[in-house]
Design an enzyme around this catalytic site. Structure first.
Site, short mmCIF file in Angstrom:
data_model
loop_
_atom_site.label_atom_id
_atom_site.label_comp_id
_atom_site.label_asym_id
_atom_site.label_seq_id
_atom_site.Cartn_x
_atom_site.Cartn_y
_atom_site.Cartn_z
N GLU A 51 0.83 -1.21 0.00
CA GLU A 51 0.00 0.00 0.00
C GLU A 51 0.86 1.26 0.00
O GLU A 51 0.56 2.22 -0.70
CB GLU A 51 -0.94 0.01 1.22
CG GLU A 51 -2.10 -0.97 1.15
CD GLU A 51 -3.20 -0.57 0.15
OE1 GLU A 51 -3.06 0.47 -0.51
OE2 GLU A 51 -4.19 -1.33 0.03
N ASP A 65 -6.48 7.85 -0.35
CA ASP A 65 -5.99 6.93 0.68
C ASP A 65 -4.81 7.55 1.43
O ASP A 65 -4.00 8.27 0.84
CB ASP A 65 -5.56 5.61 0.04
CG ASP A 65 -6.74 4.85 -0.56
OD1 ASP A 65 -7.86 5.05 -0.08
OD2 ASP A 65 -6.51 4.09 -1.51
#
Ligand SMILES: *[C@@H]1O[C@H](CO)[C@@H](O)[C@H](O)[C@H]1NC(C)=O
Ligand SMILES: *[C@@H]1O[C@H](CO)[C@@H](O)[C@H](O)[C@H]1NC(C)=O
Length: 253
Positions: A51, A65
């Site tokens: 991520e 995000d």
């Protein structure tokens, strides 16, 4: 005045410290500080790696995000975005203190466990990179005993899907996710796919009064041709009640 402003700006940026974790450093912190279950740790490290490449300040402006675990502002934090389930501004997930990130990912994990049976499904990288053998993400991070235990724990379904969420935390309702646009069908296909209830009701049945007359005359015929009225067959009784029914309907009509 300008100097004060610049100073404030500098302080603001200084406060938002970023940090890039070492793989094992994160694994140990998850285990010993945040006390995650051992068998989950390789997966969390894998998720952080894919991520954010372990960068606590990572931001994806496209998807909205934030941070080490790329927490989405669609659901979990705001501002920016409208997420509220973790009750924190997204900036809280961009500093070098991951305590609040951890609280939020626990929550995300729990909600998604409830939804899909596996909380890791909340992260898009999970099925791509982290659903298989993830032992390499913690390789050499723990002493042998724990290491072996952790490595063996390729992730099972973490919790039973039927487990109720804790009482103190209300169940978070997910806003509806945007659905991918449907493929455009040709008109003809569209037509044929329409539920039949949209089509005009056509019937081949006779008009009501005609049916009624038919029923009555049939019953009369049967009664006339039956010489022994006390040996009325089952069939005749049925017809008789059908006639009666139609007659009552007729009166109501
Ligand atoms: C971490 O992410 C931030 C925000 O995207 C970026 O500015 C910074 O350079 C990154 N740090 C490293 C070491 O890549
Ligand atoms: C390893 O796992 C076994 C059983 O799963 C457990 O009894 C043992 O305490 C674990 N060892 C460590 C160091 O966690």
């Amino acid at each position: 005045m300008a100097v004060t402003f610049v100073l404030l700006l500098v302080i603001t940026f200084a406060v938002v410290d970023s940090k890039v974790y070492d793989r094992c450093e994160l694994a140990r912190e998850l285990k010993h500080v945040h006390e995650f279950p051992s068998q989950q740790i390789p997966t969390w490290v894998c998720i952080a790696k894919h991520e954010s490449t372990f960068n606590t300040s990572a931001i994806n402006p496209g998807s909205g995000d934030h941070g080490l675990f790329q927490i989405s502002d669609l659901f979990w934090c705001s501002p920016p975005g409208n997420g509220f389930a973790c009750n924190a501004p997204c900036s809280a997930f961009e500093d070098d203190d991951i305590t609040d990130d951890i609280a939020c990912i626990r929550r995300i994990f729990k909600e998604h466990t409830f939804l899909s049976g596996n909380g890791f499904n909340a992260w898009t990288v999970y099925p791509l990179y982290c659903a298989g053998d993830v032992s390499k993400y913690v390789e050499g991070c723990f002493d042998n005993d724990i290491d072996n235990n952790i490595s063996q724990g390729t992730i099972q379904q973490p919790h039973s899907t039927t487990s109720e969420p804790d009482d103190e935390e209300s169940v978070y309702e997910f806003p509806p996710l945007p659905t991918p646009p449907k493929k455009i069908k040709s008109n003809a296909v569209e037509q044929s796919n329409k539920p039949s209830s949209f089509q005009p009701v056509t019937t081949t049945r006779k008009p009501f009064k005609l049916r009624l007359q038919n029923q009555i005359s049939t019953a009369e015929k049967i009664l006339k041709t039956t010489s022994k009225p006390f040996e009325i067959s089952h069939n005749i009784i049925e017809k008789y009640f059908a006639t009666l029914f139609y007659f009552i309907e007729y009166l109501r009509y």
